[in-house]
Design an enzyme around this catalytic site. Structure first.
Site: not given
Ligand code: 13P
Length: 286
Positions: A82, A180, A208-209, A230-231, A233
């Protein structure tokens, strides 16, 4: 089941109107949690390691962990690098069994982003590895990648067709209002922009995010062409909150007791995200 290239999972998701969750892992415990969640939901998933995780865990351990997961599991999953910014890391990833790599040239001028992403596509595709790239800049902080609100820029739909055609990427990360990390206020996604991007290309699009995006917005983004979400956090928070709470409530002397509880907490959150993406029960159909 052997690891599969991410492109195979994303094509299936695109044809069947769902998204494959891409989950960031940081060690063996959360990697196991992601695989357990995928098995419980019978869902394809993408395990994602950032360059910080690679520095922390090491390529050889990651390769070994992914191989162990593949040996014991019946679900198709990909191992993805990533936000790779270092070409050396990308080549090492390909040599260490990653089945997908992201080259993040989003901070580079357009032509330079095309030049380096094309180089990565050429090397990766010869090894049967999928490639994700980013156009526009997603704000926020993801391990070694930090983009301020000022630097961030939404993806320009007018550049998408040329970028995808010249780079031959398998997936494109788009900046449409997500970030993110944790949001200060509810994110407002630019769905008109997403629709305009979708008209320019058929390549699977990546959001993303994913942490903190309202469920309705995730579902709408998937209906407009997002095939991977994408997850990171949210899983990290589940892990850390569980550890903090357990230590506050119990006198734990055995790390396995602590980490087993944390693993269960991560499984729960990952299962919820898989369901939100509509990926449950898709594994057997790929
Ligand atoms: P988050 O940490 O905001 O969930 O985003 C993860 C991400 O986009 C990794 O590329």
């Amino acid at each position: 089941m052997p690891l599969v290239p991410a492109a195979r999972l994303l094509q299936h998701a695109q044809q069947n109107s769902y998204a494959v969750p891409g989950f960031n892992f940081h060690n063996m415990v959360d990697l196991q949690a992601i695989i357990s969640a995928a098995e419980a939901e019978e869902a394809p998933v993408i395990l994602m390691a950032t360059e910080d995780t690679i520095r922390f865990v090491g390529f050889d351990y990651i390769q070994g962990l992914a191989a162990a997961a593949a040996k014991g599991s019946s679900i198709p999953f990909a191992l993805h690098l990533d936000h790779g910014r270092d070409l050396d890391n990308i080549v090492k990833g390909i040599r260490h069994g990653f089945t997908s790599v992201m080259f993040d040239g989003s901070r580079l001028p357009f032509d330079e982003n095309i030049r380096l992403t094309s180089w990565v596509s050429d090397v990766a595709h010869r090894a049967g590895v999928s490639v994700e790239a980013e156009l526009g800049q997603i704000p926020g902080h993801e391990d070694n990648v930090s983009v301020s609100e000022k630097e961030a820029g939404m993806t320009d739909p007018a550049l998408v067709a040329e970028f995808v055609e010249k780079t031959k990427v398998d997936a494109l990360a788009v900046a449409i209002g997500t970030a993110h990390g944790l949001y200060k206020a509810e994110p407002k996604l630019d769905f008109d922009r997403l629709e305009a991007i979708r008209k320019e290309t058929t390549v699977p699009l990546v959001l993303h995010g994913g942490t903190g995006v309202p469920d309705a917005a995730v579902k709408k983004a998937i209906s407009l062409g997002i095939c991977k979400m994408n997850v990171g956090t949210d899983l990290r928070l589940a892990y850390m909150t569980s550890i903090r709470t357990t230590l506050e409530e119990q006198e734990v002397r055995d790390p396995r007791v602590l980490l087993r509880i944390a693993r269960e907490a991560v499984i729960e959150v990952a299962r919820g995200k898989i369901r939100l993406c509509g990926a449950s029960h898709q594994a057997g159909k790929i």
